[in-house]
Design an enzyme around this catalytic site. Sequence first.
Site, PDB file in Angstrom:
ATOM      1  N   HIS A 202       0.832  -1.209   0.000  1.00 17.57           N
ATOM      2  CA  HIS A 202       0.000   0.000   0.000  1.00 17.57           C
ATOM      3  C   HIS A 202       0.866   1.257   0.000  1.00 17.57           C
ATOM      4  O   HIS A 202       0.558   2.234  -0.695  1.00 17.57           O
ATOM      5  CB  HIS A 202      -0.919  -0.010   1.226  1.00 17.57           C
ATOM      6  CG  HIS A 202      -2.077  -0.949   1.110  1.00 17.57           C
ATOM      7  ND1 HIS A 202      -1.933  -2.321   1.173  1.00 17.57           N
ATOM      8  CD2 HIS A 202      -3.411  -0.725   0.925  1.00 17.57           C
ATOM      9  CE1 HIS A 202      -3.122  -2.891   1.046  1.00 17.57           C
ATOM     10  NE2 HIS A 202      -4.029  -1.956   0.894  1.00 17.57           N
TER      11      HIS A 202
ATOM     12  N   HIS B 262       0.857  -2.978   9.382  1.00 13.97           N
ATOM     13  CA  HIS B 262       2.251  -3.178   8.991  1.00 13.97           C
ATOM     14  C   HIS B 262       3.151  -2.659  10.094  1.00 13.97           C
ATOM     15  O   HIS B 262       2.796  -1.727  10.831  1.00 13.97           O
ATOM     16  CB  HIS B 262       2.576  -2.448   7.679  1.00 13.97           C
ATOM     17  CG  HIS B 262       2.187  -3.207   6.451  1.00 13.97           C
ATOM     18  ND1 HIS B 262       2.920  -4.261   5.962  1.00 13.97           N
ATOM     19  CD2 HIS B 262       1.131  -3.049   5.612  1.00 13.97           C
ATOM     20  CE1 HIS B 262       2.341  -4.719   4.865  1.00 13.97           C
ATOM     21  NE2 HIS B 262       1.245  -4.010   4.628  1.00 13.97           N
TER      22      HIS B 262
ATOM     23  N   ASP C 126       8.334  -1.819   7.741  1.00 17.27           N
ATOM     24  CA  ASP C 126       7.739  -2.128   6.439  1.00 17.27           C
ATOM     25  C   ASP C 126       7.446  -0.861   5.654  1.00 17.27           C
ATOM     26  O   ASP C 126       7.751  -0.759   4.461  1.00 17.27           O
ATOM     27  CB  ASP C 126       6.430  -2.906   6.630  1.00 17.27           C
ATOM     28  CG  ASP C 126       6.631  -4.234   7.329  1.00 17.27           C
ATOM     29  OD1 ASP C 126       7.799  -4.639   7.473  1.00 17.27           O
ATOM     30  OD2 ASP C 126       5.636  -4.843   7.738  1.00 17.27           O
TER      31      ASP C 126
END
Length: 494
Positions: A380, A423, A427
Amino acid sequence: MSVCLKRQALHETASSSLPVLFIMVPSCLVLPSCQKHVGCGEVLRVESQTDSTSTPCGSSVTPDFWDMALSEDRVSSWSCKQVAQWLQEEGFGEYVELLCTQHRLDGLSLLALTEADLRGPPLGLTVLGDIKRLTISLRRLQRQNQAQLEELGLRPTDSLHAGLSLGNEWSCDGADRRYNGGERTCNGTELRLRNGDRSGYSSGGTLCHTHSNGRCRQNLAGRLDPEVWKTVISSFYVFFVFGFTSFVMVIVHERVPDTRTYPPLPDIFLDSVPRIPWAFAMAEACGVILCYMFLLILLLHKHRSILFRRLCSLMGTVFLLRCCTMFVTSLSVPGQHLKCASKTYGDTFGKIQRALAIWSGFGMTLTGVQTCGDYMFSGHTVVITMLNFFVTEYTPRTWNLIHTISWVLNLFGIFFILAAHEHYSIDVFIAFYITTRLFLYYHTLANTRAYQHSRRARIWFPMFSFFECNVNGPVPNQYHWPFNKPAFMKTLIG
């Protein structure tokens, strides 16, 4: 019309035994030894004296001069020896060996020589002062021989403005240059003067030179070839990578560590900020808005094919790297709220069905897709950041509102990803760093065309070299309405 130099009959005067030469010049001619124009129909009276008095051009008349002036009156017919003499007279004697001996530069190739040829291989001149001075001399020579340039298909173009014009530029194969919103472009390597607005170039003019590396087909002057077929290839590439990523995510889901044995790893941000349940949906909403902004820019941008090709190649490459990282290392889930127990899909057909479901839903929770195990690194974040950089890169710098909105959506999207505890912080950080660095490296190489002179770059980035070999420098931000109707839109945007 060819220019001929005729020597008329000599006559002896009663007061002097020395011959007097009368030279008729029927049309304008450049004398190589002095680089001055001789007017049409003028008569030069040159007295040959034993005391070596000066001639009209300020130097004694030598046999080499007569050989060059009488037998080789056209610059395009000069031999390598005559080019070497011209270089000596212009003060570039140190380059005679390189240009005339090693590369056999004659008059024809001298007229076609450009600054890009001097800078690039195989010549590779490195002294900037010598490059500029030799370029000035070449432009002067080209200006003085415009008729020959037209005969050879090297059409002289308008001189540069704002004090940049020291001679006329020319374009290969007789192709005319065109102005597009204040921009002047040409094939090969370009040296551009851009103003503060990315949407166009300074109206004062642009220095353009042609240089072919022999590897790619050069474009017509004044335009960027969209090369739609390359864009189609890049589309297949990114769709394949997305499908492959979906399949890898299915495999990774089977290896998710059990939360009872491997609890969430310590994370400063996640431990300090409480989880917001709706935050991940907001992060995806930010990505959707950025996607619509980019699609609108893509629709109206004149060079939409190049933009979409670059987006596909960059996005595909980042997600291919993401496949490797999440397959190699499986991290425990970042929060206890995630129901991500190891799940086996049975046979290969079941895995393919699950991969198709992830691929068709773009891996988004808004479409009902729930994935686990793909934590290194955040997909994302990659998508949101990449779209933000494309929006800000391919819109003019004066569009401050658009840039501000784009950056706000990018930063808030990252915050919402972390606030949802979907996350780890590492990340998101790694995803942002890799995406921005790859975007900047890609565009730096494409804008400067540095890879043309580096064999290592072509080996390490073959796909980049393939996609960008015919894109000459920065892509200008020009917009137009792609449809015929309504007509007022073409006038408004074009």
